[in-house]
Design an enzyme around this catalytic site. Structure first.
Site, PDB file in Angstrom:
ATOM      1  N   TYR A 241       0.779  -1.191  -0.194  1.00 31.84           N
ATOM      2  CA  TYR A 241       0.034  -0.130   0.110  1.00 31.84           C
ATOM      3  C   TYR A 241       0.898   1.344   0.061  1.00 31.84           C
ATOM      4  O   TYR A 241       1.870   1.273   0.624  1.00 31.84           O
ATOM      5  CB  TYR A 241      -0.966  -0.033   1.237  1.00 31.84           C
ATOM      6  CG  TYR A 241      -1.892   1.239   1.486  1.00 31.84           C
ATOM      7  CD1 TYR A 241      -2.999   1.411   0.484  1.00 31.84           C
ATOM      8  CD2 TYR A 241      -1.660   2.001   2.637  1.00 31.84           C
ATOM      9  CE1 TYR A 241      -3.695   2.530   0.759  1.00 31.84           C
ATOM     10  CE2 TYR A 241      -2.354   3.301   2.538  1.00 31.84           C
ATOM     11  CZ  TYR A 241      -3.432   3.510   1.608  1.00 31.84           C
ATOM     12  OH  TYR A 241      -4.193   4.295   1.722  1.00 31.84           O
TER      13      TYR A 241
ATOM     14  N   ASP B 192       9.195   2.909   0.443  1.00 30.33           N
ATOM     15  CA  ASP B 192       8.195   3.470   1.096  1.00 30.33           C
ATOM     16  C   ASP B 192       8.304   3.065   2.377  1.00 30.33           C
ATOM     17  O   ASP B 192       8.110   2.081   3.088  1.00 30.33           O
ATOM     18  CB  ASP B 192       6.674   3.017   0.570  1.00 30.33           C
ATOM     19  CG  ASP B 192       5.481   3.659   1.404  1.00 30.33           C
ATOM     20  OD1 ASP B 192       5.842   3.882   2.528  1.00 30.33           O
ATOM     21  OD2 ASP B 192       4.372   3.831   0.742  1.00 30.33           O
TER      22      ASP B 192
ATOM     23  N   LYS C 104       4.108   8.693   9.817  1.00 31.99           N
ATOM     24  CA  LYS C 104       3.678   7.869  11.057  1.00 31.99           C
ATOM     25  C   LYS C 104       4.651   7.879  12.223  1.00 31.99           C
ATOM     26  O   LYS C 104       4.742   9.000  12.726  1.00 31.99           O
ATOM     27  CB  LYS C 104       3.617   6.375  10.627  1.00 31.99           C
ATOM     28  CG  LYS C 104       2.300   6.045   9.638  1.00 31.99           C
ATOM     29  CD  LYS C 104       1.947   4.803   9.678  1.00 31.99           C
ATOM     30  CE  LYS C 104       1.034   4.348   8.120  1.00 31.99           C
ATOM     31  NZ  LYS C 104      -0.563   4.090   8.955  1.00 31.99           N
TER      32      LYS C 104
HETATM   33  N1  PMP Z   1       2.394   3.932   2.477  1.00 29.62           N
HETATM   34  C1  PMP Z   1       2.589   2.938   3.552  1.00 29.62           C
HETATM   35  C2  PMP Z   1       3.504   1.701   3.684  1.00 29.62           C
HETATM   36  C3  PMP Z   1       1.357   3.014   4.358  1.00 29.62           C
HETATM   37  O1  PMP Z   1       1.322   2.063   5.202  1.00 29.62           O
HETATM   38  C4  PMP Z   1       0.555   4.175   4.419  1.00 29.62           C
HETATM   39  C5  PMP Z   1      -0.689   4.126   5.431  1.00 29.62           C
HETATM   40  N2  PMP Z   1      -1.014   3.159   5.901  1.00 29.62           N
HETATM   41  C6  PMP Z   1       0.613   5.034   3.672  1.00 29.62           C
HETATM   42  C7  PMP Z   1       1.694   5.026   2.636  1.00 29.62           C
HETATM   43  C8  PMP Z   1      -0.341   6.275   3.429  1.00 29.62           C
HETATM   44  O2  PMP Z   1       0.001   7.056   4.517  1.00 29.62           O
HETATM   45  P1  PMP Z   1      -1.105   8.130   4.978  1.00 29.62           P
HETATM   46  O3  PMP Z   1      -2.020   7.235   5.733  1.00 29.62           O
HETATM   47  O4  PMP Z   1      -0.627   8.841   5.933  1.00 29.62           O
HETATM   48  O5  PMP Z   1      -1.714   8.844   3.585  1.00 29.62           O
END
Ligand code: PMP
Length: 434
Positions: A143, A245, A273
């Protein structure tokens, strides 16, 4: 009185005003409804029915220092008195940028944004601008935010996902333009042969390989030994931008993220995060040659980027995590590994196929005979109803974890919390067996 009466009443009311009764689709967990929480402190959360939970969801990862980390709150409080948005630069922003370039291996430069979704977008744009190519490789089950151009094959049904060695690019949402799938090639994680074959045909078309270095959204799956190193070599050989990511792994897999843990440096990386313990700031980091393109025709904007409060939260979080040579990580790791071992022992004790895997600070629980999980298909073919039932039985016993089976560790968790969690799991599995 039922255990969740007030949450149920709140949800009913909320559904009239907030579609689904929540503000993000990823909060819709009907166990029996999305619970209504009123307070968090340290490792715990309290719901509106006054049930206490040991929290392993942590806002889906950010609250690595627990729910009310005083050094972070103090820093944010101070920032409130000097104003928020100056629409230029402020000294703390520069100091934080310098500090992050010391900590993050790939970071010659950084830019601040607000969310992981947005930081992934600028990373993709920088890679496309740098290479003059359009197509991006992502991995099945991973994701990278909810934007149209990358929200693909995150949790595809197995009957839509195509062959294991040539996955179909499956849009994740209704309303996504069909055309967006043309620019994304989906690959199986942890399979270097398939990727080598794909690049032998298409290497010169690919702008970027974007991946979670430890996939944490569908299982928690470590890269096979040498896998990330080989990705690095393949990107170099084909002129492809390697993007990690690290929205989840950043400041969690180690202070310097997965790239420091595995010793593989990407061209660009994205953090969010845990980098600010729950405050909305994200970081794009990378080689100056790529990053500097924002001064040469690549647009990156954002009204709320680098606010004084979020910069203060990030700086205080980073210093807290870095203190005492990363003592916080050693404690979280030890406790997390105790849980992983404990869950695997309990599975054997109850004759149930409970399987826990991951690294100490983040791991997964699934029900499967096929272990370890090495890619999305392994996760997807595990027993989903059993996984959800386990989460439900734990919740009834005051343990809150994610429905997808991912457990996040936080620094305030104590050895007593770990013991209480294993006792609850023992009871939950006994109920499930019967
Ligand atoms: N990349 C990864 C690996 C994630 O786990 C997430 C959120 N779970 C995101 C991007 C997106 O981040 P946000 O919810 O802050 O937009």
């Amino acid at each position: 009185m039922g255990r969740y009466d007030q949450s149920i009443a709140t949800h009913k009311d909320a559904c009239r005003y907030l579609p689904g009764g929540v503000s993000s689709n990823f909060r819709y967990h009907p166990i029996p409804v999305p619970l209504c929480f009123v307070r968090g402190e340290g490792a715990y959360l309290w719901d509106v029915d006054d049930n206490r939970y040991i929290d392993y969801v942590l806002g889906n990862g950010p609250a690595i220092l627990g729910h009310t980390p005083q050094p972070v709150l103090d820093a944010v409080r101070k920032s409130l008195d000097i104003g928020q948005a100056f629409t230029a630069i402020h000294p703390a922003e520069l100091a934080l940028a310098k500090r992050l370039t010391e900590i993050i291996p790939c970071a010659e430069q950084v830019r601040f944004d607000v969310s992981g979704t947005q930081a992934d977008q600028i990373a993709l744009r920088l890679a496309r601008a740098h290479t003059g190519r359009t197509t991006v490789i992502k991995f099945e089950g991973q994701y990278h935010g909810w934007a149209d151009n990358i929200l693909m094959s995150v949790t595809p049904a197995l009957n839509e996902a195509g062959p294991v060695d040539a996955p179909t690019t499956v849009p994740q949402s209704r309303g996504q333009p069909e055309s967006a799938t043309n620019d994304v090639v989906v690959q199986p994680f942890n399979n270097i042969e398939v990727l080598e074959e794909t690049l032998s045909r298409r290497g010169e078309d690919i702008a970027a390989i974007l991946l979670e270095p430890i996939p944490c959204n569908t299982g928690v799956i470590e890269p096979k030994p040498g896998y990330l190193q080989r990705l690095r070599e393949l990107c170099d050989a084909n002129g492809i931008v390697l993007i990690f990511d690290e929205v989840i792994t950043g400041f969690r897999a180690s202070l310097g993220g997965a790239q420091a843990r595995y010793g593989v440096t990407p061209d660009l990386a994205v953090f969010a995060k845990a980098v600010a313990a729950g405050f909305p700031i994200s970081v794009i980091a990378g080689r100056a040659e790529l990053m500097n393109a924002v001064t040469d025709g690549v647009v990156h904007g954002g009204t709320y980027n680098g606010l004084t409060s979020t910069v203060a939260a990030c700086a205080a979080t980073v210093e807290t995590l870095a203190a005492d040579d990363g003592a916080i990580y050693k404690d979280m790791d030890r406790r997390g590994l105790r849980l992983i071992d404990g869950f695997n022992e309990l599975g054997r004790k109850h004759g149930l196929p409970l399987h826990a895997q991951g690294i100490g600070t983040i791991f997964t629980t699934v029900f499967t005979e096929k272990k370890p999980l090495v890619n999305y298909r392994d996760y997807k073919s595990s027993d989903e109803p059993m996984r959800v039932r386990f989460v439900e039985e734990l919740q009834h016993r005051g343990i809150r974890t994610t429905v997808r089976g991912t457990w996040f560790m936080s620094s305030p968790l104590s050895d007593e919390d770990i013991a209480a969690t294993l006792t609850a799991a023992d009871e939950a599995l006994a109920v499930m067996r019967s």
